[in-house]
Motif scaffolding. Structure first.
Motif: not given
Lengths: 340, 340
Positions: A144-165
């Motif tokens: 099941x597709x999983x995506x992290x945004x803003x407050x993310x962490x490394x999770x293999x093969x999961x897209x993340x969307x945020x800024x370059x903090x």
DNA sequence: CTGAAAGCGCTAACAA
DNA sequence: TTGTTAGCGCTTTCAG
């Protein structure tokens, strides 16, 4: 019109099979234009409504996307959700939104519930507390597709969307340095959340680059709840070497602190230059106007929504778990400008 | 653990019938303590997860509540949603949230989708545009609880949750009058939405009570988008008799207008006294601090959530479609105080 | 207290 | 292009 009509009723009334009705209603290719027309128009006039429970069961998908956020009533998060909802809605996806209220346990519970509810995808912005990610494993297992945004962490093969903090933290800090600050305080969110950790790293990068020293006094870690501004004030007052600049990890705390400082007679930006983070609407209302980093919540939401939906529609190949870095932007207003 | 486990698998493994497994998992009364224990613990260890699609289909209910709001990213609405979500979550209900973006057509579509998705209840805050309510009829026909909050209209037997807008409008206006204002402008939202209509009526009530005259000039109707502040400014400047007080139907517009007025050299509250509506956080940040009416969004959300859930759990008898008037509160700050 | 069996309404593989 | 026929996995009567 009180009893519910099923495709069987339609089939019977029109002398076709339920399968044909189903095909007609779902725009299935192999059906003649005429029977389709006949069925669809009869379905309309009879007030037929699909029963999604049955369709979901049969297809094992729900056209529903789950979202877990720390809290939904912050300007940034509600902007992001608004963007997500807009995209989802346009693509006929429903959004189930739940809040972790910064609690790892609630986040786990919510993840479980959303999984059981059969969401087709999950979007997460992590709680402050969360350190363990087992509760997301099941989504991976079940593809099941999983995506992290803003407050993310490394999770293999999961897209993340945020800024370059890190870069944003660097930019904010360097701006203060360029305005002449020599002893800058960074008021950070919890460092275990790497959005904040990265801002902090950017902060240190800038100090290092400009050969300013960093001591533990230059960092104050907090949950960024503006109600706790007094503790920040205490830290500021107790420091031996007076700060001449403060970089806040969010605008809400920055604004609260500006108000407290002004009340104490501190002049901003003359005595202390200040920069915030997020470009919360209040930053343009506080006097002096708050310099900040623009972090576009709505756009982030839109991108995150588009990304997950492309995934769901198979337009993106899954393994290229594409992560997106949104552009941030330094916004200079009066709170940080040197008066020369 | 990749293939999904069903109650049939459990039944087989434990040598009981699927029905018994179902009973065990659902705390059904007629099952022995021991078999229940055995089944539940095995279910846990085997990683069994319920398939809600099937359960929903069988029970024809989803433990899901639908919500339609105009837009979810306003401080007031996101507070309300946060309250609703909290309550729903505590009672194991999921929340499907959708935005009408102030469009009647979208609202209709969303209502349709939510109906088709099988929500157990629907909560609505109406779009600006909506004048026709057919899209809610089906909920009534199917006896699906329907509740309106904040932006409501009369709908037979539907609970509504909001504040007494007329009284609040009256209180705000009377406050300005008591501060000496004689020619007050009311900047209103669209009057067809009766939240605004009632505020306006309260405004007129107060003028009437204090024998102040009301002319069309004393009313300016807008969508309250702060970006359109210039039109409000124009109205203010074009008026022959200068206004000495303004009552805004929301704080966001009030704040935008204060900034514009200050820029023009108008002194607040000396030249014009101002009061807003909502107690948006910005009202405490703008200089001068904005007087306003406190309209507690989070509490409203909590109450609305509780109300609908009581309904769903049958704790309230349906016909006593209880409507709730939340208490509002006049908050006096510097923007409206006479300087004597 | 437990089991058998009939749905819930729709989809989809296979046949015709 | 259309129909037949199994499911999808769980709940719930009705018997036992």
């Amino acid at each position: 019109m009180d009893k519910k009509i099923t495709i069987y009723d339609l089939a019977e009334a029109l002398n076709v099979s339920p399968a044909t009705v189903s095909r007609a209603l779902n725009n299935h290719p192999s059906i003649s234009f005429n029977t389709k027309k006949r069925i669809v128009s009869y379905a309309q006039s009879s007030g037929y409504r699909i029963n999604k429970f049955a369709a979901n069961l049969s297809k094992q998908k729900s056209n529903t996307i789950g979202v877990i956020v720390p809290k939904l009533n912050s300007p940034f998060m509600s902007d992001a959700l608004s963007g997500i909802e807009k995209v989802a809605n346009e693509h006929n996806y429903n959004l189930i939104i739940s809040q972790s209220l910064e609690s790892e346990q609630k986040e786990k519970l919510n993840a479980k519930t959303l999984y059981d509810s059969g969401v087709d995808a999950l979007m997460v912005s992590l709680a402050y507390e969360t350190t363990n990610y087992e509760h997301f494993e099941i989504f991976r297992e079940q593809k099941i597709p999983l995506l992290f945004f803003d407050r993310v962490d490394y999770f293999p093969n999961c897209p993340t969307i945020l800024i370059d903090n890190r870069q944003a933290g660097f930019d904010a800090t360097e701006h203060l340095i360029q305005q002449g600050c020599k002893n800058i305080l960074h008021v950070s969110g919890y460092l275990k959340r790497n959005a904040y950790n990265n801002r902090f790293n950017g902060f240190k990068d800038a100090l290092y680059k400009h050969k300013l020293k960093f001591t533990p006094y230059n960092l104050y870690e907090t949950d960024l709840d503006p109600k706790k501004v007094e503790f920040v004030m205490e830290h500021i007052k107790n420091s031996k070497e007076k700060f001449d600049g403060i970089f806040f990890a969010n605008d809400a705390m920055a604004v609260a602190c500006i108000q407290a400082l002004l009340k104490e007679g501190v002049q901003i930006p003359k005595d202390i230059k200040i920069i915030g983070f997020n470009n919360n609407p209040v930053s343009e209302i506080i006097q002096p106007n708050l310099s900040t980093i623009n972090y576009p919540g709505y756009e982030l939401g839109v991108l995150a929504g588009q990304s997950i939906i492309s995934h769901l529609k198979g337009n993106i190949n899954i393994q290229s778990a594409e992560s997106i870095l949104l552009k941030h932007e330094l916004i200079v207003r009066t709170s940080s400008i040197s008066n020369k």
